[in-house]
Design an enzyme around this catalytic site. Structure first.
Site, PDB file in Angstrom:
ATOM      1  N   CYS A   8       2.877  32.463  43.425  1.00 54.83           N
ATOM      2  CA  CYS A   8       3.606  32.943  42.440  1.00 54.83           C
ATOM      3  C   CYS A   8       2.383  33.075  41.407  1.00 54.83           C
ATOM      4  O   CYS A   8       1.936  32.230  41.044  1.00 54.83           O
ATOM      5  CB  CYS A   8       4.586  32.128  41.989  1.00 54.83           C
ATOM      6  SG  CYS A   8       5.395  32.355  40.258  1.00 54.83           S
TER       7      CYS A   8
ATOM      8  N   CYS B 276       3.757  35.568  26.898  1.00 56.12           N
ATOM      9  CA  CYS B 276       4.525  36.636  27.277  1.00 56.12           C
ATOM     10  C   CYS B 276       5.158  36.979  25.967  1.00 56.12           C
ATOM     11  O   CYS B 276       5.504  36.037  25.156  1.00 56.12           O
ATOM     12  CB  CYS B 276       5.832  36.232  28.194  1.00 56.12           C
ATOM     13  SG  CYS B 276       6.765  37.545  28.558  1.00 56.12           S
TER      14      CYS B 276
ATOM     15  N   GLU C 214      -1.124  30.275  34.930  1.00 55.54           N
ATOM     16  CA  GLU C 214      -0.700  29.307  36.095  1.00 55.54           C
ATOM     17  C   GLU C 214      -0.517  30.172  37.389  1.00 55.54           C
ATOM     18  O   GLU C 214      -0.098  31.531  37.164  1.00 55.54           O
ATOM     19  CB  GLU C 214       0.554  28.788  35.592  1.00 55.54           C
ATOM     20  CG  GLU C 214       0.459  27.761  34.427  1.00 55.54           C
ATOM     21  CD  GLU C 214       1.667  27.584  34.040  1.00 55.54           C
ATOM     22  OE1 GLU C 214       1.794  26.388  33.222  1.00 55.54           O
ATOM     23  OE2 GLU C 214       2.823  28.283  34.584  1.00 55.54           O
TER      24      GLU C 214
ATOM     25  N   CYS D   3       6.829  27.510  36.096  1.00 54.43           N
ATOM     26  CA  CYS D   3       5.738  28.288  35.195  1.00 54.43           C
ATOM     27  C   CYS D   3       5.798  28.269  33.757  1.00 54.43           C
ATOM     28  O   CYS D   3       6.893  28.103  33.174  1.00 54.43           O
ATOM     29  CB  CYS D   3       5.774  29.641  35.580  1.00 54.43           C
ATOM     30  SG  CYS D   3       5.207  30.073  37.196  1.00 54.43           S
TER      31      CYS D   3
ATOM     32  N   CYS E  82      13.355  30.628  28.708  1.00 55.05           N
ATOM     33  CA  CYS E  82      11.993  30.728  29.062  1.00 55.05           C
ATOM     34  C   CYS E  82      10.831  29.920  28.341  1.00 55.05           C
ATOM     35  O   CYS E  82      10.413  30.415  27.273  1.00 55.05           O
ATOM     36  CB  CYS E  82      11.614  32.101  29.559  1.00 55.05           C
ATOM     37  SG  CYS E  82       9.795  32.156  30.345  1.00 55.05           S
TER      38      CYS E  82
ATOM     39  N   CYS F 112      12.614  35.659  26.310  1.00 51.23           N
ATOM     40  CA  CYS F 112      13.885  35.282  26.776  1.00 51.23           C
ATOM     41  C   CYS F 112      14.294  33.844  26.316  1.00 51.23           C
ATOM     42  O   CYS F 112      13.458  32.889  26.362  1.00 51.23           O
ATOM     43  CB  CYS F 112      13.842  35.311  28.346  1.00 51.23           C
ATOM     44  SG  CYS F 112      13.512  36.976  28.974  1.00 51.23           S
TER      45      CYS F 112
HETATM   46  N1  SAH Z   1       8.839  38.679  33.090  1.00 49.03           N
HETATM   47  C1  SAH Z   1       9.041  38.737  34.640  1.00 49.03           C
HETATM   48  C2  SAH Z   1       8.407  37.961  35.612  1.00 49.03           C
HETATM   49  C3  SAH Z   1       8.221  36.481  35.115  1.00 49.03           C
HETATM   50  S1  SAH Z   1       9.523  35.435  35.067  1.00 49.03           S
HETATM   51  C4  SAH Z   1      10.608  38.690  34.837  1.00 49.03           C
HETATM   52  O1  SAH Z   1      11.250  38.176  33.625  1.00 49.03           O
HETATM   53  O2  SAH Z   1      11.077  38.750  35.724  1.00 49.03           O
HETATM   54  C5  SAH Z   1       9.927  35.134  36.708  1.00 49.03           C
HETATM   55  C6  SAH Z   1      11.482  34.736  36.578  1.00 49.03           C
HETATM   56  O3  SAH Z   1      11.706  33.298  36.294  1.00 49.03           O
HETATM   57  C7  SAH Z   1      12.311  35.537  35.888  1.00 49.03           C
HETATM   58  O4  SAH Z   1      13.478  35.750  36.754  1.00 49.03           O
HETATM   59  C8  SAH Z   1      12.807  34.576  34.867  1.00 49.03           C
HETATM   60  O5  SAH Z   1      13.946  34.836  34.089  1.00 49.03           O
HETATM   61  C9  SAH Z   1      12.804  33.145  35.644  1.00 49.03           C
HETATM   62  N2  SAH Z   1      12.881  31.857  34.653  1.00 49.03           N
HETATM   63  C10 SAH Z   1      12.325  31.945  33.449  1.00 49.03           C
HETATM   64  N3  SAH Z   1      12.513  30.687  32.768  1.00 49.03           N
HETATM   65  C11 SAH Z   1      13.473  30.249  33.531  1.00 49.03           C
HETATM   66  C12 SAH Z   1      14.081  28.647  33.794  1.00 49.03           C
HETATM   67  N4  SAH Z   1      13.896  27.749  32.782  1.00 49.03           N
HETATM   68  N5  SAH Z   1      14.581  28.455  34.829  1.00 49.03           N
HETATM   69  C13 SAH Z   1      14.745  29.186  35.885  1.00 49.03           C
HETATM   70  N6  SAH Z   1      14.196  30.439  36.125  1.00 49.03           N
HETATM   71  C14 SAH Z   1      13.477  30.694  34.780  1.00 49.03           C
END
Ligand code: SAH
Length: 391
Positions: free
Chosen positions: A141, A148, A128, A366, A155, A152
Site C-alpha cells: 500500500c 492530503c 508511509e 495509514c 481519515c 475526509c
Molecule cells: N485518496 C485516495 C487513496 C488513499 S485512502 C482515496 O481516498 O481513495 C485509501 C482508502 O482508505 C480510502 O478508501 C479511504 O477512504 C480509506 N480510509 C481512510 N480512513 C480510513 C479509516 N479510518 N478507516 C478505514 N478506511 C479508511
C-alpha cells in the site's frame, strides 16, 4: 526485527548528494552541482538518456539497458555496486547521475505479518508504506502525496493537511526500497491507498505507474496495480486513457450527495452522479470502497441505494471496517451489521467483499505511524488497508 538492520537509506551517499530538482534537464559535465535523478525517468527515457551518455563516454550502447536493469529490476544502492559495468564507467555515471534513497525512519511488524514502513524524504517529509501478506500475495500500500488536501472526515491523513506531491522516484521508490531490504520484499500487488490522493498528482503518478508496470523496471502486472481515488474526474479520464489494464477503486462511502458531502468535502467539486458516470465510462471493472460508519452510512436504506449505484456501473463493492479511533467521532459498524449490509448488497445482485482488518497491533492504519512520530496528538487511526482484494 531490529530497526537498525532495516535502514536501507541510512547514510547513503546518494542521500547526501540530494535529489535532483530538474530530472529532465540534460547536464553535460561533472561540475554541474545538480546530478540527474535517473529514478524519476520511465525506463524508455532512462534508457535513451543513458544511451546518449554511453556514446559520449565511449561506451557501447548496450550499457544503457545494463544500467536500467540495475535501477529497479535488480536494484543497487549506488553505481559503484553495478559490478557488471567497467569501473571507469561506474565513476562517470556517479559523476552525472544520482539514485536517491528514501530513508527508513521507522518500521513495525504486526503479529499477522503486516509490516509498516515510515520513510523520510530529502526535505524531511515523511510518508508511509504498508506491506500486507495474504496467502500467496504480498500487497504494498503506497503513498502518492505527503499529507492530503481532501479532509475526509474519518481519515487521519486528511487531518495532517497537504504538504506536497511526491515525485515519480518517491512513489515507485517505496517499492524499490523494500526490494533493497535484506531479505528483499517484492510485491505481487500494489494499491495506491497510502497517504494522499493519487489522481491529484497525476503528473508523477502517471510515470510511477509506468515504472511499476514496465518489465524493464518493477514488472508488476497492470491488473495487479490499483489506483484508489475519491473521484477526481480529470485523473480518472487520464487513467482511462492509459492502454494498460490498471485497476480503479473509488472511495464512495455514501450513496447520496447529502451524506457524501458531509463525509467528503470533495463531493461538492465532483458530485456522486458525475463520479458514477466516470466509473461507467471506465472500460474496466471498478471497485467501490465503502467505509462502514456506525449509524451514519450503514442502514438498509443505504445498502439499497448503494446497490443501485453499484449495479449501474457493475462495480464490485469492498466494505471496509472503520479503523477504530480514526479522525472524527465515528463508531465502527458492528461485524454482524457489516455482514448484514453485505447480504443486502448481494441480494441486490452486487458482488461484495468485506475487508479484513490487518496490522491492528502496529497501528497499521495509514497516517498513524507518521502521526505518532510527529506527536501531533494521541495516536489516531486512519485508513485500514487490510484485505485489498479488489475484484
Ligand atoms: N485518496 C485516495 C487513496 C488513499 S485512502 C482515496 O481516498 O481513495 C485509501 C482508502 O482508505 C480510502 O478508501 C479511504 O477512504 C480509506 N480510509 C481512510 N480512513 C480510513 C479509516 N479510518 N478507516 C478505514 N478506511 C479508511
Amino acid at each position: 526485527m531490529d530497526m537498525d538492520q532495516m535502514r536501507p537509506g541510512a547514510d547513503s551517499p546518494s542521500m547526501a548528494a540530494g535529489v535532483s530538482q530538474a530530472p529532465q534537464r540534460s547536464l553535460g559535465t561533472a561540475s554541474d552541482e545538480v546530478r540527474e535523478n535517473l529514478l524519476d525517468l520511465v525506463p524508455a527515457d532512462a534508457e535513451a538518456r543513458l544511451q546518449s551518455f554511453a556514446a559520449e563516454s565511449g561506451e557501447p550502447a548496450y550499457r544503457a539497458a545494463q544500467v536500467v536493469r540495475r535501477l529497479w529490476l535488480n536494484p543497487v544502492d549506488s553505481f559503484a555496486e553495478m559490478t557488471d559495468l567497467p569501473v571507469t564507467f561506474r565513476a562517470q555515471l556517479d559523476a552525472h547521475f544520482v539514485l536517491p534513497r528514501l530513508k527508513l525512519a521507522a518500521h513495525q511488524r504486526s503479529t499477522d505479518g503486516t509490516q509498516k514502513f515510515l520513510f523520510r524524504l530529502h526535505d524531511g517529509q515523511t510518508i508511509e508504506t504498508v506491506a500486507i501478506p495474504d496467502g500467496n500475495r504480498l500487497t504494498f500500500c503506497i503513498s502518492s502525496q505527503a499529507g492530503c488536501a481532501l479532509q475526509c472526515s474519518f481519515c487521519a491523513t486528511g487531518l495532517m493537511g497537504f504538504s506536497r506531491n511526491l515525485s515519480p522516484s518517491e512513489i515507485a521508490g517505496q517499492v524499490r526500497e523494500l526490494a533493497l531490504l535484506d531479505p528483499p520484499l517484492r510485491p505481487t500487488n500494489i494499491v495506491f491507498m497510502g497517504m494522499g490522493e493519487p489522481l491529484m498528482n497525476w503528473r508523477a503518478v502517471g510515470p510511477a505507474l509506468t515504472i511499476l508496470n514496465d518489465p524493464r523496471a518493477l514488472g508488476i502486472g497492470a491488473r495487479h496495480i490499483t489506483v484508489s481515488t475519491v473521484g477526481i474526474l480529470p485523473g480518472i479520464n487520464a487513467l482511462a486513457e492509459r492502454p494498460e489494464q490498471f485497476r480503479l477503486a473509488i472511495s464512495v462511502h455514501a450513496p447520496s450527495d447529502e451524506l457524501r458531502r458531509e463525509l467528503m468535502p470533495v463531493n461538492t467539486r465532483y458530485p456522486l452522479a458525475s463520479v458514477i458516470d466516470a466509473a461507467k465510462a471506465f472500460d474496466r471493472r471498478v471497485t467501490f470502497e465503502y467505509v462502514m460508519l456506525g449509524g451514519v452510512n450503514d442502514s438498509p436504506d443505504h445498502s439499497r441505494e448503494l446497490a443501485a449505484l453499484a449495479r449501474e456501473c457493475r462495480a464490485f463493492v469492498n466494505l471496509i471496517p472503520l479503523h477504530p479511533g480514526g479522525a472524527g467521532n465515528f463508531t465502527p459498524t458492528s461485524e454482524a451489521r457489516i455482514a448484514g449490509f453485505a447480504r443486502e448488497l448481494r441480494a441486490g445482485s452486487v458482488e461484495v467483499a468485506v475487508r479484513k482488518s490487518r496490522g491492528m497491533d502496529i497501528a497499521a492504519a495509514c497516517g498513524q505511524l507518521r502521526t505518532e512520530r510527529t506527536r501531533r496528538r494521541a495516536p489516531r487511526s486512519a485508513e485500514e488497508h487490510a484485505d485489498v482484494d479488489v475484484a
